[in-house]
Scaffold this active site. Structure first.
Site, PDB file in Angstrom:
ATOM      1  N   PHE A 195       0.827  -1.208   0.000  1.00 49.79           N
ATOM      2  CA  PHE A 195       0.000   0.000   0.000  1.00 49.79           C
ATOM      3  C   PHE A 195       0.865   1.265   0.000  1.00 49.79           C
ATOM      4  CE2 PHE A 195      -3.361  -2.342   2.855  1.00 49.79           C
ATOM      5  CZ  PHE A 195      -3.643  -3.215   1.819  1.00 49.79           C
TER       6      PHE A 195
ATOM      7  N   ARG B 256      12.015   0.418   6.589  1.00 53.23           N
ATOM      8  CA  ARG B 256      13.324  -0.053   7.060  1.00 53.23           C
ATOM      9  C   ARG B 256      14.278  -0.376   5.924  1.00 53.23           C
ATOM     10  NH1 ARG B 256      11.032  -4.809  10.521  1.00 53.23           N
ATOM     11  NH2 ARG B 256       9.811  -4.798   8.595  1.00 53.23           N
ATOM     12  N   ARG B 257      13.773  -0.811   4.763  1.00 51.64           N
ATOM     13  CA  ARG B 257      14.656  -1.290   3.686  1.00 51.64           C
ATOM     14  C   ARG B 257      15.153  -0.126   2.815  1.00 51.64           C
ATOM     15  NH1 ARG B 257      10.695  -6.065   1.883  1.00 51.64           N
ATOM     16  NH2 ARG B 257       9.221  -4.516   2.685  1.00 51.64           N
TER      17      ARG B 257
ATOM     18  N   ASP C 263      12.766   2.906  11.351  1.00 52.82           N
ATOM     19  CA  ASP C 263      12.020   1.822  11.997  1.00 52.82           C
ATOM     20  C   ASP C 263      11.033   2.494  12.950  1.00 52.82           C
ATOM     21  OD1 ASP C 263      11.064  -0.241  13.627  1.00 52.82           O
ATOM     22  OD2 ASP C 263      12.952  -1.348  13.505  1.00 52.82           O
TER      23      ASP C 263
ATOM     24  N   ASN D 281       1.011   3.963   7.794  1.00 52.74           N
ATOM     25  CA  ASN D 281       0.692   2.718   7.101  1.00 52.74           C
ATOM     26  C   ASN D 281       1.563   1.549   7.546  1.00 52.74           C
ATOM     27  OD1 ASN D 281       0.023   1.043   4.517  1.00 52.74           O
ATOM     28  ND2 ASN D 281       2.225   1.427   4.329  1.00 52.74           N
TER      29      ASN D 281
ATOM     30  N   TYR E  53      -2.987  -9.511  16.121  1.00 53.01           N
ATOM     31  CA  TYR E  53      -3.038  -8.621  14.945  1.00 53.01           C
ATOM     32  C   TYR E  53      -4.365  -7.855  14.941  1.00 53.01           C
ATOM     33  CZ  TYR E  53      -3.300  -6.791  10.232  1.00 53.01           C
ATOM     34  OH  TYR E  53      -3.448  -5.942   9.162  1.00 53.01           O
TER      35      TYR E  53
ATOM     36  N   LEU F   5      -9.094  -8.546   2.391  1.00 48.29           N
ATOM     37  CA  LEU F   5      -8.037  -9.306   1.711  1.00 48.29           C
ATOM     38  C   LEU F   5      -7.404  -8.492   0.574  1.00 48.29           C
ATOM     39  CD1 LEU F   5      -6.818 -12.281   1.597  1.00 48.29           C
ATOM     40  CD2 LEU F   5      -8.357 -12.620  -0.341  1.00 48.29           C
TER      41      LEU F   5
ATOM     42  N   PHE G  44       2.134  -8.611   2.404  1.00 43.71           N
ATOM     43  CA  PHE G  44       1.568  -8.813   3.751  1.00 43.71           C
ATOM     44  C   PHE G  44       1.560 -10.296   4.171  1.00 43.71           C
ATOM     45  CE2 PHE G  44      -2.297  -9.561   6.342  1.00 43.71           C
ATOM     46  CZ  PHE G  44      -2.097  -8.689   7.391  1.00 43.71           C
TER      47      PHE G  44
HETATM   48  N1  LIG Z   1      -2.579  -6.654   2.738  1.00 39.03           N
HETATM   49  C1  LIG Z   1      -3.654  -6.803   3.504  1.00 39.03           C
HETATM   50  O1  LIG Z   1      -4.423  -7.778   3.341  1.00 39.03           O
HETATM   51  C2  LIG Z   1      -3.994  -5.773   4.551  1.00 39.03           C
HETATM   52  C3  LIG Z   1      -5.323  -5.681   4.959  1.00 39.03           C
HETATM   53  C4  LIG Z   1      -5.664  -4.742   5.931  1.00 39.03           C
HETATM   54  C5  LIG Z   1      -4.705  -3.915   6.459  1.00 39.03           C
HETATM   55  N2  LIG Z   1      -3.404  -4.018   6.048  1.00 39.03           N
HETATM   56  C6  LIG Z   1      -2.434  -3.105   6.673  1.00 39.03           C
HETATM   57  O2  LIG Z   1      -1.920  -2.235   5.683  1.00 39.03           O
HETATM   58  C7  LIG Z   1      -0.604  -1.805   6.045  1.00 39.03           C
HETATM   59  C8  LIG Z   1       0.348  -2.031   4.878  1.00 39.03           C
HETATM   60  O3  LIG Z   1       0.410  -3.416   4.607  1.00 39.03           O
HETATM   61  P1  LIG Z   1       0.682  -4.015   3.161  1.00 39.03           P
HETATM   62  O4  LIG Z   1      -0.457  -4.902   2.836  1.00 39.03           O
HETATM   63  O5  LIG Z   1       1.056  -2.951   2.215  1.00 39.03           O
HETATM   64  O6  LIG Z   1       1.913  -4.992   3.504  1.00 39.03           O
HETATM   65  P2  LIG Z   1       3.431  -4.997   3.016  1.00 39.03           P
HETATM   66  O7  LIG Z   1       3.509  -5.048   1.527  1.00 39.03           O
HETATM   67  O8  LIG Z   1       4.095  -6.082   3.795  1.00 39.03           O
HETATM   68  O9  LIG Z   1       3.984  -3.568   3.499  1.00 39.03           O
HETATM   69  C9  LIG Z   1       4.203  -3.298   4.858  1.00 39.03           C
HETATM   70  C10 LIG Z   1       5.097  -2.078   4.976  1.00 39.03           C
HETATM   71  O10 LIG Z   1       5.296  -1.792   6.368  1.00 39.03           O
HETATM   72  C11 LIG Z   1       6.683  -1.554   6.579  1.00 39.03           C
HETATM   73  N3  LIG Z   1       7.084  -1.868   7.946  1.00 39.03           N
HETATM   74  C12 LIG Z   1       6.888  -3.017   8.638  1.00 39.03           C
HETATM   75  N4  LIG Z   1       7.466  -2.925   9.845  1.00 39.03           N
HETATM   76  C13 LIG Z   1       8.032  -1.677   9.917  1.00 39.03           C
HETATM   77  C14 LIG Z   1       8.766  -0.976  10.897  1.00 39.03           C
HETATM   78  N5  LIG Z   1       9.057  -1.536  12.093  1.00 39.03           N
HETATM   79  N6  LIG Z   1       9.191   0.272  10.623  1.00 39.03           N
HETATM   80  C15 LIG Z   1       8.911   0.852   9.437  1.00 39.03           C
HETATM   81  N7  LIG Z   1       8.222   0.242   8.464  1.00 39.03           N
HETATM   82  C16 LIG Z   1       7.794  -1.015   8.702  1.00 39.03           C
HETATM   83  C17 LIG Z   1       7.384  -2.417   5.547  1.00 39.03           C
HETATM   84  O11 LIG Z   1       8.646  -1.878   5.237  1.00 39.03           O
HETATM   85  P3  LIG Z   1      10.066  -2.449   5.733  1.00 39.03           P
HETATM   86  O12 LIG Z   1       9.938  -3.937   5.850  1.00 39.03           O
HETATM   87  O13 LIG Z   1      11.022  -2.002   4.666  1.00 39.03           O
HETATM   88  O14 LIG Z   1      10.287  -1.763   7.025  1.00 39.03           O
HETATM   89  C18 LIG Z   1       6.459  -2.279   4.347  1.00 39.03           C
HETATM   90  O15 LIG Z   1       6.808  -1.129   3.603  1.00 39.03           O
HETATM   91  C19 LIG Z   1      -0.237  -2.567   7.310  1.00 39.03           C
HETATM   92  O16 LIG Z   1      -0.480  -1.737   8.423  1.00 39.03           O
HETATM   93  C20 LIG Z   1      -1.212  -3.745   7.302  1.00 39.03           C
HETATM   94  O17 LIG Z   1      -1.475  -4.223   8.594  1.00 39.03           O
HETATM   95  C21 LIG Z   1      -3.028  -4.919   5.098  1.00 39.03           C
END
Ligand SMILES: NC(=O)c1ccc[n+]([C@@H]2O[C@H](COP(=O)([O-])OP(=O)(O)OC[C@H]3O[C@@H](n4cnc5c(N)ncnc54)[C@H](OP(=O)(O)O)[C@@H]3O)[C@@H](O)[C@H]2O)c1
Length: 257
Positions: free
Chosen positions: A21, A41-42, A63, A90, A156, A188, A193
């Site tokens: 996202f 972080r990356r 972080d 996010n 979670y 979903l 994620f």
């Molecule tokens: N995909 C789904 O089904 C879904 C549904 C509802 C809500 N969400 C929420 O949407 C948000 C984004 O998720 P996504 O689906 O885009 O997943 P994603 O592709 O895994 O992205 C997650 C992001 O969070 C960052 N992150 C994780 N831990 C961190 C930390 N300690 N410090 C800084 N950055 C951190 C990661 O970057 P680094 O690893 O580089 O730090 C990555 O950029 C999350 O809050 C998730 O809970 C996701």
């Protein structure tokens, strides 16, 4: 008539910009001419994003679990990136899908530190500047898991309930300041994620999305873009979004014998 806001005037701060996202949100606002502050972080991924988005993007590794670093990073933003109009809190993750009695406590701790503490630090760091300027928008990434329990969702889901209630409480405090708060609650969605949740098991992660036409990262980016460009008098409080293929499960009754 109230006017839509002009996103080309926005400075947009996005945590978790290295994938999913967050990355799509950076691209969506950059395409509309906004300035982007991207972190995660990356560092290698942030460099690639900055190379793509150019001078309108300021990127640095962060972080969010380090609350002091979050505050310091926001305080040290260089001009012209120092006045944040839109903060998208996010960064977050789910780890594991085991029932509570089999879960790894370190993973619970990491989810609470990232999704609750890290998000709270992000919001806390940007709010004073927004209120002083009399404008701004905090967008938090919740989840349908914050409202609807499911097996293995345990901590979670609880972290996302925290996010939802924090966002709603922000509305109570911010009414009259000109600053808006919106909680986006996706179902979903296909990003990294599930790869993270299943600890790198790509087969298991892919199986979850197969044939489901899940939400895309671009779908979420569009909802964030829409809610933040709505006229300033209007606050989208919560937005629950699901793939058309997803519904709610029946209430489970486990019978004896
Ligand atoms: N995909 C789904 O089904 C879904 C549904 C509802 C809500 N969400 C929420 O949407 C948000 C984004 O998720 P996504 O689906 O885009 O997943 P994603 O592709 O895994 O992205 C997650 C992001 O969070 C960052 N992150 C994780 N831990 C961190 C930390 N300690 N410090 C800084 N950055 C951190 C990661 O970057 P680094 O690893 O580089 O730090 C990555 O950029 C999350 O809050 C998730 O809970 C996701």
């Amino acid at each position: 008539m109230y006017a839509m806001l002009d996103p080309s005037r926005f400075t947009v701060f996005v945590t978790g910009a290295t994938s999913g996202f967050g990355e799509a949100i950076c691209r969506r606002f950059a395409a509309a001419g906004a300035r982007i502050v991207a972190c995660g972080r990356r560092a290698d991924r942030l460099e690639t994003l900055k190379a793509e988005l150019g001078d309108r993007c300021h990127a640095f590794a962060l972080d969010v679990r380090d609350a002091k670093a979050v505050h310091a990073a926001v305080a040290a933003l260089p001009a012209p990136f120092d006045e944040i109009d839109v903060c998208v809190a996010n960064a977050g993750l789910a780890l594991g899908l085991e029932p509570a009695h089999q879960a790894d406590f370190d993973e619970w701790q990491q989810m609470i530190e990232t999704n609750c503490l890290g998000l709270a630090a992000t919001v806390h760091a940007v709010l004073p500047g927004m209120v002083a300027r009399g404008r701004g928008h905090v967008v938090t990434l919740g989840s349908i898991a914050g409202d609807h329990p499911y097996p293995g969702g345990n901590v979670y889901g609880a972290t996302k309930a925290f996010v939802r209630l924090l966002a709603q409480n922000l509305r109570a405090d911010l009414a009259g300041t000109g600053v808006r708060a919106t909680n986006i609650e996706p179902g979903l969605a296909e990003t990294e994620f599930s790869l993270v949740r299943f600890r790198g098991d790509a087969e298991r992660a892919g199986g979850l999305y197969r044939g489901a036409d899940p939400i895309t990262a671009e779908d979420v980016a569009e909802t964030v873009f829409w809610s933040t460009t709505m006229p300033a008098h209007l606050n989208i409080v919560r937005m629950e979004i699901m793939p058309t293929s997803q519904g709610f499960g029946p209430t489970v009754v486990k019978r004896r014998g």
